[in-house]
Design a protein around this motif. Structure first.
Motif, PDB file in Angstrom:
ATOM      1  N   ALA A 133     -62.607  29.974  -1.540  1.00  0.00           N
ATOM      2  CA  ALA A 133     -63.669  30.342  -0.599  1.00  0.00           C
ATOM      3  C   ALA A 133     -63.434  31.746  -0.050  1.00  0.00           C
ATOM      4  O   ALA A 133     -64.370  32.544   0.065  1.00  0.00           O
ATOM      5  CB  ALA A 133     -63.739  29.324   0.545  1.00  0.00           C
ATOM      6  N   ASP A 134     -62.171  32.090   0.272  1.00  0.00           N
ATOM      7  CA  ASP A 134     -61.855  33.440   0.746  1.00  0.00           C
ATOM      8  C   ASP A 134     -62.150  34.479  -0.324  1.00  0.00           C
ATOM      9  O   ASP A 134     -62.701  35.536  -0.042  1.00  0.00           O
ATOM     10  CB  ASP A 134     -60.389  33.542   1.158  1.00  0.00           C
ATOM     11  CG  ASP A 134     -60.165  33.211   2.619  1.00  0.00           C
ATOM     12  OD1 ASP A 134     -61.152  33.092   3.375  1.00  0.00           O
ATOM     13  OD2 ASP A 134     -58.986  33.073   3.012  1.00  0.00           O
ATOM     14  N   LYS A 156     -65.814  35.189  -0.601  1.00  0.00           N
ATOM     15  CA  LYS A 156     -66.295  36.051   0.494  1.00  0.00           C
ATOM     16  C   LYS A 156     -65.976  37.512   0.215  1.00  0.00           C
ATOM     17  O   LYS A 156     -66.796  38.390   0.465  1.00  0.00           O
ATOM     18  CB  LYS A 156     -65.649  35.649   1.818  1.00  0.00           C
ATOM     19  CG  LYS A 156     -66.147  34.353   2.395  1.00  0.00           C
ATOM     20  CD  LYS A 156     -65.405  34.067   3.686  1.00  0.00           C
ATOM     21  CE  LYS A 156     -65.565  32.648   4.135  1.00  0.00           C
ATOM     22  NZ  LYS A 156     -64.723  32.362   5.318  1.00  0.00           N
ATOM     23  N   LEU A 157     -64.777  37.771  -0.299  1.00  0.00           N
ATOM     24  CA  LEU A 157     -64.380  39.151  -0.581  1.00  0.00           C
ATOM     25  C   LEU A 157     -65.208  39.769  -1.704  1.00  0.00           C
ATOM     26  O   LEU A 157     -65.412  40.976  -1.743  1.00  0.00           O
ATOM     27  CB  LEU A 157     -62.899  39.218  -0.948  1.00  0.00           C
ATOM     28  CG  LEU A 157     -61.910  38.997   0.191  1.00  0.00           C
ATOM     29  CD1 LEU A 157     -60.489  38.930  -0.365  1.00  0.00           C
ATOM     30  CD2 LEU A 157     -62.022  40.086   1.233  1.00  0.00           C
ATOM     31  N   GLN A 170     -68.400  38.992  -2.451  1.00  0.00           N
ATOM     32  CA  GLN A 170     -69.842  39.040  -2.192  1.00  0.00           C
ATOM     33  C   GLN A 170     -70.296  40.489  -2.053  1.00  0.00           C
ATOM     34  O   GLN A 170     -69.620  41.298  -1.412  1.00  0.00           O
ATOM     35  CB  GLN A 170     -70.193  38.291  -0.908  1.00  0.00           C
ATOM     36  CG  GLN A 170     -70.162  36.809  -1.045  1.00  0.00           C
ATOM     37  CD  GLN A 170     -70.554  36.116   0.254  1.00  0.00           C
ATOM     38  OE1 GLN A 170     -70.677  36.729   1.294  1.00  0.00           O
ATOM     39  NE2 GLN A 170     -70.737  34.819   0.174  1.00  0.00           N
ATOM     40  N   ARG A 203     -72.089  43.634  -0.642  1.00  0.00           N
ATOM     41  CA  ARG A 203     -72.482  44.045   0.711  1.00  0.00           C
ATOM     42  C   ARG A 203     -73.918  44.541   0.686  1.00  0.00           C
ATOM     43  O   ARG A 203     -74.353  45.122  -0.292  1.00  0.00           O
ATOM     44  CB  ARG A 203     -71.591  45.178   1.186  1.00  0.00           C
ATOM     45  CG  ARG A 203     -70.215  44.739   1.546  1.00  0.00           C
ATOM     46  CD  ARG A 203     -69.575  45.852   2.366  1.00  0.00           C
ATOM     47  NE  ARG A 203     -68.424  45.410   3.073  1.00  0.00           N
ATOM     48  CZ  ARG A 203     -67.332  44.917   2.544  1.00  0.00           C
ATOM     49  NH1 ARG A 203     -67.263  44.758   1.253  1.00  0.00           N
ATOM     50  NH2 ARG A 203     -66.316  44.548   3.272  1.00  0.00           N
ATOM     51  N   SER A 208     -62.757  39.626   4.993  1.00  0.00           N
ATOM     52  CA  SER A 208     -63.614  38.439   5.045  1.00  0.00           C
ATOM     53  C   SER A 208     -63.590  37.799   6.425  1.00  0.00           C
ATOM     54  O   SER A 208     -64.409  36.946   6.722  1.00  0.00           O
ATOM     55  CB  SER A 208     -63.166  37.421   3.998  1.00  0.00           C
ATOM     56  OG  SER A 208     -61.850  36.982   4.278  1.00  0.00           O
ATOM     57  N   SER A 209     -62.668  38.233   7.289  1.00  0.00           N
ATOM     58  CA  SER A 209     -62.569  37.610   8.610  1.00  0.00           C
ATOM     59  C   SER A 209     -63.296  38.411   9.691  1.00  0.00           C
ATOM     60  O   SER A 209     -63.299  38.020  10.845  1.00  0.00           O
ATOM     61  CB  SER A 209     -61.099  37.437   9.005  1.00  0.00           C
ATOM     62  OG  SER A 209     -60.470  38.694   9.076  1.00  0.00           O
ATOM     63  N   ASN A 249     -66.872  40.147  11.279  1.00  0.00           N
ATOM     64  CA  ASN A 249     -68.315  39.937  11.193  1.00  0.00           C
ATOM     65  C   ASN A 249     -69.052  41.159  10.647  1.00  0.00           C
ATOM     66  O   ASN A 249     -70.252  41.126  10.467  1.00  0.00           O
ATOM     67  CB  ASN A 249     -68.886  39.504  12.548  1.00  0.00           C
ATOM     68  CG  ASN A 249     -68.707  40.527  13.650  1.00  0.00           C
ATOM     69  OD1 ASN A 249     -68.227  41.632  13.429  1.00  0.00           O
ATOM     70  ND2 ASN A 249     -69.092  40.154  14.856  1.00  0.00           N
ATOM     71  N   GLY A 280     -67.546  42.891   7.855  1.00  0.00           N
ATOM     72  CA  GLY A 280     -67.079  43.044   6.484  1.00  0.00           C
ATOM     73  C   GLY A 280     -66.009  44.107   6.338  1.00  0.00           C
ATOM     74  O   GLY A 280     -65.498  44.326   5.252  1.00  0.00           O
TER      75      GLY A 280
END
Length: 140
Positions: free
Chosen positions: A60-61, A64-65, A67, A69, A94-95, A97, A99
């Motif tokens: 999942a992490d 997110k990385l 994805q 922008r 990823s942590s 808000n 990016g």
């Protein structure tokens, strides 16, 4: 994909991997809904990071990385060009808000200063910009 640590205090360099001196092992663990989920103990930090990367949490992490922008605004594009001219690299996170590592979006703030830089230097949090909009640049 091995996930780099989000904290500069990480002794291993990998997210959710720590060294347990009492066991002389590296441990991979995550927090899930307030519970500590241990993924195992390993001889090397890389083995522990691989176990995390292979887990549902690590996948999942990584997603997110990876994805894409959204396209930056004209001001954002200029900031990226300026960073490149200065030989700087903007670090993805990823942590955050926004990016970007160390940058947070202050949703309730009105005006043009809606983004804030938060970093730590030797345990202190220097001010790079202030909510009032005046530039308060910190010099090391």
């Amino acid at each position: 994909m091995l996930i780099p640590a989000t904290s500069k205090n990480s002794t291993t360099g990998y997210k959710n991997v720590s060294y347990k001196r009492s066991k002389n092992k590296f441990q991979a663990q995550v927090q899930d809904g307030g519970k500590c989920v241990r993924l195992g103990s390993f001889d090397t930090a890389e083995e522990a990071a691989t176990a995390y990367a292979q887990s549902e949490y690590g996948r999942a992490d990584a997603a997110k990385l990876l994805q894409p922008r959204p396209a930056p605004t004209p001001a954002g594009a200029e900031a990226i060009r300026q960073a490149e001219r200065e030989g700087l690299t903007l670090t993805a996170s990823s942590s955050s808000n926004t990016g970007y590592k160390g940058v947070c979006y202050r949703q309730k703030h009105h005006g043009s200063q809606k983004y804030e830089l938060k970093v730590r230097d030797g345990g202190k949090q220097p001010a790079y910009g202030s909510p009032s909009g005046s530039a308060n640049l910190w010099q090391p």
